[in-house]
Scaffold this motif. Structure first.
Motif, PDB file in Angstrom:
ATOM      1  N   ARG A 262       0.832  -1.208   0.000  1.00 13.47           N
ATOM      2  CA  ARG A 262       0.000   0.000   0.000  1.00 13.47           C
ATOM      3  C   ARG A 262       0.864   1.254   0.000  1.00 13.47           C
ATOM      4  NH1 ARG A 262      -3.869   0.242   4.888  1.00 13.47           N
ATOM      5  NH2 ARG A 262      -4.052   2.359   4.052  1.00 13.47           N
ATOM      6  N   ALA A 263       1.869   1.260   0.868  1.00 13.17           N
ATOM      7  CA  ALA A 263       2.735   2.432   0.981  1.00 13.17           C
ATOM      8  C   ALA A 263       3.505   2.664  -0.315  1.00 13.17           C
ATOM      9  CB  ALA A 263       3.708   2.247   2.144  1.00 13.17           C
ATOM     10  N   SER A 264       3.984   1.593  -0.924  1.00  7.58           N
ATOM     11  CA  SER A 264       4.739   1.722  -2.175  1.00  7.58           C
ATOM     12  C   SER A 264       3.862   2.280  -3.284  1.00  7.58           C
ATOM     13  CB  SER A 264       5.305   0.355  -2.583  1.00  7.58           C
ATOM     14  OG  SER A 264       6.192  -0.143  -1.594  1.00  7.58           O
ATOM     15  N   LYS A 265       2.630   1.816  -3.363  1.00  9.04           N
ATOM     16  CA  LYS A 265       1.693   2.313  -4.381  1.00  9.04           C
ATOM     17  C   LYS A 265       1.364   3.777  -4.139  1.00  9.04           C
ATOM     18  CE  LYS A 265      -2.733   1.397  -6.663  1.00  9.04           C
ATOM     19  NZ  LYS A 265      -3.098   2.817  -6.708  1.00  9.04           N
ATOM     20  N   PHE A 266       1.160   4.133  -2.862  1.00 11.67           N
ATOM     21  CA  PHE A 266       0.850   5.520  -2.519  1.00 11.67           C
ATOM     22  C   PHE A 266       1.999   6.444  -2.919  1.00 11.67           C
ATOM     23  CE2 PHE A 266       1.163   9.021   0.577  1.00 11.67           C
ATOM     24  CZ  PHE A 266      -0.037   9.672   0.314  1.00 11.67           C
ATOM     25  N   VAL A 267       3.224   6.038  -2.601  1.00 10.26           N
ATOM     26  CA  VAL A 267       4.393   6.859  -2.924  1.00 10.26           C
ATOM     27  C   VAL A 267       4.584   6.961  -4.432  1.00 10.26           C
ATOM     28  CG1 VAL A 267       6.912   6.968  -2.763  1.00 10.26           C
ATOM     29  CG2 VAL A 267       5.552   6.417  -0.739  1.00 10.26           C
ATOM     30  N   ALA A 268       4.411   5.828  -5.130  1.00  7.50           N
ATOM     31  CA  ALA A 268       4.565   5.847  -6.591  1.00  7.50           C
ATOM     32  C   ALA A 268       3.527   6.740  -7.246  1.00  7.50           C
ATOM     33  CB  ALA A 268       4.461   4.425  -7.141  1.00  7.50           C
ATOM     34  N   ASP A 269       2.279   6.647  -6.800  1.00  2.48           N
ATOM     35  CA  ASP A 269       1.213   7.495  -7.358  1.00  2.48           C
ATOM     36  C   ASP A 269       1.475   8.966  -7.069  1.00  2.48           C
ATOM     37  OD1 ASP A 269      -0.031   5.243  -8.286  1.00  2.48           O
ATOM     38  OD2 ASP A 269      -1.552   5.153  -6.705  1.00  2.48           O
ATOM     39  N   LYS A 270       1.966   9.246  -5.860  1.00  2.37           N
ATOM     40  CA  LYS A 270       2.251  10.634  -5.483  1.00  2.37           C
ATOM     41  C   LYS A 270       3.364  11.211  -6.339  1.00  2.37           C
ATOM     42  CE  LYS A 270       3.426  13.484  -1.449  1.00  2.37           C
ATOM     43  NZ  LYS A 270       3.737  13.454   0.011  1.00  2.37           N
ATOM     44  N   GLU A 271       4.430  10.426  -6.544  1.00  2.00           N
ATOM     45  CA  GLU A 271       5.542  10.891  -7.365  1.00  2.00           C
ATOM     46  C   GLU A 271       5.113  11.078  -8.812  1.00  2.00           C
ATOM     47  OE1 GLU A 271       8.515   7.952  -6.719  1.00  2.00           O
ATOM     48  OE2 GLU A 271       9.206   8.825  -4.814  1.00  2.00           O
ATOM     49  N   LYS A 272       4.260  10.198  -9.292  1.00  2.00           N
ATOM     50  CA  LYS A 272       3.767  10.308 -10.661  1.00  2.00           C
ATOM     51  C   LYS A 272       2.957  11.579 -10.836  1.00  2.00           C
ATOM     52  CE  LYS A 272       1.011   7.849 -14.145  1.00  2.00           C
ATOM     53  NZ  LYS A 272       0.221   6.608 -14.424  1.00  2.00           N
ATOM     54  N   ASN A 273       2.113  11.881  -9.847  1.00  2.00           N
ATOM     55  CA  ASN A 273       1.263  13.073  -9.930  1.00  2.00           C
ATOM     56  C   ASN A 273       2.064  14.363  -9.800  1.00  2.00           C
ATOM     57  OD1 ASN A 273      -1.052  11.514 -10.223  1.00  2.00           O
ATOM     58  ND2 ASN A 273      -1.452  11.441  -8.022  1.00  2.00           N
ATOM     59  N   GLN A 274       3.245  14.274  -9.143  1.00  2.00           N
ATOM     60  CA  GLN A 274       4.069  15.467  -8.966  1.00  2.00           C
ATOM     61  C   GLN A 274       4.958  15.757 -10.156  1.00  2.00           C
ATOM     62  OE1 GLN A 274       6.117  14.619  -5.294  1.00  2.00           O
ATOM     63  NE2 GLN A 274       4.545  15.601  -4.044  1.00  2.00           N
ATOM     64  N   GLN A 275       5.107  14.791 -11.071  1.00  2.00           N
ATOM     65  CA  GLN A 275       5.928  15.006 -12.251  1.00  2.00           C
ATOM     66  C   GLN A 275       5.268  16.012 -13.180  1.00  2.00           C
ATOM     67  OE1 GLN A 275       6.564  11.214 -14.062  1.00  2.00           O
ATOM     68  NE2 GLN A 275       7.983  10.493 -12.492  1.00  2.00           N
ATOM     69  N   PRO A 276       6.046  16.942 -13.744  1.00  2.00           N
ATOM     70  CA  PRO A 276       5.457  17.912 -14.677  1.00  2.00           C
ATOM     71  C   PRO A 276       4.881  17.209 -15.888  1.00  2.00           C
ATOM     72  CG  PRO A 276       7.852  17.977 -14.777  1.00  2.00           C
ATOM     73  CD  PRO A 276       7.500  17.117 -13.590  1.00  2.00           C
ATOM     74  N   ALA A 277       3.748  17.681 -16.314  1.00  2.00           N
ATOM     75  CA  ALA A 277       3.101  17.076 -17.479  1.00  2.00           C
ATOM     76  C   ALA A 277       3.983  17.210 -18.706  1.00  2.00           C
ATOM     77  CB  ALA A 277       1.750  17.737 -17.724  1.00  2.00           C
TER      78      ALA A 277
END
Length: 285
Positions: A262-277
């Motif tokens: 769960r934590a790994s998915k949360f961190v991965a999703d957060k990092e993905k969302n923070q990447q510039p489009a």
């Protein structure tokens, strides 16, 4: 190493809700004492800034490997709002050994116990998908304060008041001795002791009581010490009399695996969302 209601009338639902609320309040009053709600008319200080300025005096007492007590005292002459991160770390402080060369190996450090990671109290079930105003504090209305939630926990301290927090903790350095009350600890940002953001997320789960302490501990050693799940499961409690026993149950290991996922998915999703489009271009023909 740590050694350590399917069908029921509407009135029945109301009664159950009331009982749960009373139990939650009792638990909250036992876990957090001496603090009030955020007051926008009072000065707000971050915990570490307040420590540096002398406005706050902070003491961390490691009761044992799984429990610690945080005392925050307002040393100023005015009420203060105190902003605290959701998760924190604590490192043992040992006296410099006599005649130890400056900057050299300190023999006293060979007896240093494990450092600790711990969450501040959270609201059960208020996970990362519960919305931006999820509450961090067992203080009335604090969780509904939009200024508090995005930045961490906020509470208020009267002059010379002492905020007391009874907290669950995990050890961060498998193989070192157990924490103990006789050793002084200093508060530090968690990332100094445990840089992986997945561990911080597991500790948030512990603070929200989504996992128990043993489950969080298994996940912490896996994430922060590079132990395999087989090695974590093999940790034993050694008894002077009688056979040794596993430190973790199979259910706790299974829960720790799910928590890490769960934590790994949360961190991965957060990092993905923070990447510039990625910039896109339109080809004209």
């Amino acid at each position: 190493m740590c050694r350590c209601l399917v069908c029921a009338p509407r009135g029945a639902f109301a009664l159950v809700a009331a009982i749960v609320s009373v139990a939650a309040l009792a638990s909250a009053s036992d876990q957090v004492k001496g603090v009030g709600c955020f007051d926008p008319t009072h000065k707000t200080v971050d915990l570490f800034e307040g420590m540096a300025s002398g406005e706050l005096d902070v003491q961390l007492i490691a009761k044992e490997a799984s429990r610690c007590r945080l005392l925050v005292t307002n040393r100023s002459s005015k009420p203060l709002n105190v902003r605290v991160p959701e998760v924190l770390g604590a490192a043992p402080v040992l006296a410099q050994a006599p005649n130890a060369p400056p900057g050299g190996q300190n023999p006293a450090n060979s007896a240093a116990p494990q450092s600790l990671g711990f969450p501040m109290p959270g609201v059960p079930g208020a996970g990362p998908n519960a919305g931006p105003n999820r509450g961090l504090w067992n203080v009335p209305n604090a969780g509904r304060n939009p200024q508090a939630a995005p930045l961490g926990g906020l509470f208020n301290l009267a002059p010379e008041a002492v905020g007391q927090f009874r907290l669950s903790s995990v050890c961060l350095e498998h193989g070192k001795p157990n924490p103990r009350p006789g050793i002084s600890y200093r508060l530090v940002p968690l990332e100094r002791l445990a840089p992986r953001p997945e561990l911080a997320e597991v500790l948030r789960m512990l603070g929200r009581r989504e996992v128990d302490q043993k489950t969080a501990q298994a996940a912490a050693w896996r994430l922060n010490n590079g132990m395999s799940w087989t090695e974590v499961a093999a940790v034993r409690i050694h008894h002077l009399v009688g056979p040794d026993e596993p430190f973790f149950t199979p259910a706790q290991i299974a829960g720790a695996k799910k928590a890490v996922e769960r934590a790994s998915k949360f961190v991965a999703d957060k990092e993905k969302n923070q990447q510039p489009a990625a910039s896109s271009s339109v080809s004209l023909r």
